[in-house]
Design an enzyme around this catalytic site. Structure first.
Site, PDB file in Angstrom:
ATOM      1  N   LYS A 169       0.838  -1.203   0.000  1.00  0.00           N
ATOM      2  CA  LYS A 169       0.000   0.000   0.000  1.00  0.00           C
ATOM      3  C   LYS A 169       0.874   1.255   0.000  1.00  0.00           C
ATOM      4  CE  LYS A 169      -3.764  -2.009   2.761  1.00  0.00           C
ATOM      5  NZ  LYS A 169      -4.929  -1.783   1.918  1.00  0.00           N
ATOM      6  N   ARG A 207     -10.281 -11.398   1.510  1.00  0.00           N
ATOM      7  CA  ARG A 207     -11.177 -12.406   0.912  1.00  0.00           C
ATOM      8  C   ARG A 207     -10.536 -13.792   0.920  1.00  0.00           C
ATOM      9  NH1 ARG A 207     -11.447  -8.920  -4.467  1.00  0.00           N
ATOM     10  NH2 ARG A 207     -11.129  -7.388  -2.836  1.00  0.00           N
TER      11      ARG A 207
END
Length: 471
Positions: free
Chosen positions: A250, A324
């Site tokens: 990130k 996920r």
């Protein structure tokens, strides 16, 4: 907080509640100058003092206000006046509010005592503080007090863990805290380390964990009701204690907020505390796949293909779509090993849901109309709102891979929260009653108790209310 059915002759402290309509009716009973400062509007507070008594006039707004708004008023009042409130028996004057509104007000008062790091220094936690009600029976007050305290304990634990800096909540620290909680609350606690996860085939979870300096902690907490034939709710909470993004790292802007990537797990934790303290007549199986998402020489690489618990292969396109992955194994492990009447997963999952809804509501996906409607209704009356989004099969095309059964993200720059939900659906093992809540925009944000963004406690009241009424 002690709630007592009585009215003494003299009080040092009084909380007097008014709606705008009630104030308009009764303002003539008070010094006429007060109306220059107080009209009963929501969150208005006027402090009236004389030699003996401090009276807080507290505005609730319109008579048509919803119950959760009474909680908001209690919360704001508790927070704003914390330096001035006295730990003394206090009379509540509010003959016009019903039992539910009284309960919401008391919940608000207790939840409003929270700040980080949490210590029970607020006057409301002092044993000398009592709330006296003239018009509500002691039996009702006992029940209200128990509910408010259990909810406050659950929500406080949720906020406390989410707010902790990353170095104070490493996997081993959080795991051992859950073990202690299980012992205290009578929950069954199971944890799988990396070796056990490999044996079980929890490959999607391990793929995220493999870059970590800390051992895996795939955790299951079970709350068992004493009620015969009770319904069973399965919960899965995303528990990434810190998310660097992995190799798909990130940007540095606001990276310190990534300590909040366990918001799904903390909502589940708060719910378990409430259920155990209230002895709710519903069983709960909670799966918390605990890990961080680290950058290291062992970290998962984009293009790796891994095998999930249910045997499906996943091509990893983006290591920052790690939530996920761990939820996939959490869901299929729950579905294959436990019989549940409904299955709900919660996760601070996608920036896409934040761009769509900001901090207004969470994104909801479900394969069951009744569960979807129940969640929306519960969200509306707890003010932890959800908005339903589609799970059309057309979205499945976007996660087809050339080298595996699925890929973990679409290469299209749109609709990632829907893509993520569609991905998770492939791991529900055909469970007919499943919902996925993407709470990325609502679990952590602007709050009154902190200067920076911090934990909101979103999800605890939503799940607690839903489970309490799930018969």
């Amino acid at each position: 907080m002690k709630l007592i059915h009585k009215k003494n002759k003299n009080y040092t402290q009084v909380f007097q509640l008014f709606t705008e309509e009630e104030w308009a009716k009764s303002s003539t009973n008070f010094n006429k100058n007060i109306s220059n400062f107080f009209t009963g509007k929501k969150h208005e507070t006027f402090v009236h003092t004389d030699e003996k008594t401090i009276t807080y006039f507290i505005g609730l707004g319109k008579t048509s206000l919803q119950d959760f708004e009474v909680q908001q008023v209690g919360n704001t009042f508790s927070q704003a006046q914390k330096e001035r409130l006295l730990a003394v028996p206090t009379l509540v004057v509010a003959d016009f509010i019903n039992k539910k509104q009284c309960e919401e007000f008391v919940k608000g008062l207790l939840i409003g005592t929270y700040n980080y790091p949490f210590e029970k220094t607020h006057a409301f936690w002092n044993p000398a503080f009592e709330l006296h009600f003239e018009n509500i029976s002691q039996k009702t007050l006992d029940h209200i007090g128990q509910k408010a305290e259990a909810l406050s304990n659950g929500q406080t634990a949720c906020q406390e863990w989410l707010n902790k800096p990353a170095n104070l909540k490493k996997p081993d620290i959080f795991s051992s805290s859950l073990k202690n909680l299980a012992k205290k609350q009578g929950l069954k606690y199971t944890v799988f380390n990396r070796k056990k996860c490999e044996e079980l085939g929890l490959g999607a979870y391990l793929a995220v964990n493999q870059g970590s300096a800390y051992d895996a902690a795939f955790t299951i907490l079970e709350y068992k009701s004493t009620v015969k034939n009770a319904k069973t709710v399965g919960l899965v909470g995303k528990c990434v204690l810190f998310d660097t993004g992995g190799i798909s790292i990130k940007g540095s802007a606001n990276l310190h907020y990534m300590k909040s990537d366990m918001g799904g797990a903390t909502a589940v934790l708060g719910t378990l505390i409430y259920a155990a303290e209230m002895k709710l007549p519903v069983n709960i199986i909670a799966v918390l796949p605990i890990t961080d998402n680290a950058v290291s020489e062992k970290a998962l690489l984009p293009s790796d293909v891994v095998t999930a618990y249910n045997g499906k292969t996943i091509e990893v396109i983006d290591t920052d779509a790690e939530g996920r992955m761990i939820l996939a194994d959490g869901l299929s492990y729950l579905a294959r090993n436990y019989k549940t009447d409904c299955m709900i997963d919660l996760a601070t999952l996608t920036g896409s849901s934040v761009r769509m809804f900001g901090d207004t509501c969470g994104a909801l996906f479900s394969n069951n109309e009744d569960l979807k409607n129940l969640l929306i209704k519960t969200g509306d009356h707890t003010n932890q709102r959800l908005w339903n989004l589609p799970l059309w099969d057309i979205w499945k095309d976007d996660i087809q891979s050339d080298v595996a059964d699925l890929k973990n993200i679409s290469l299209k720059p749109v609709g990632d929260c829907i893509i993520a939900a569609k991905f998770l659906e492939q791991f529900t093992e055909g469970h007919p009653n499943w919902a996925h809540l993407d709470i990325a925009g609502v679990a952590f944000g602007n709050v009154k108790y902190a200067k920076e963004k911090a934990a909101t406690g979103f999800g605890v009241q939503l799940l607690a209310d839903l489970i309490e009424n799930y018969h």
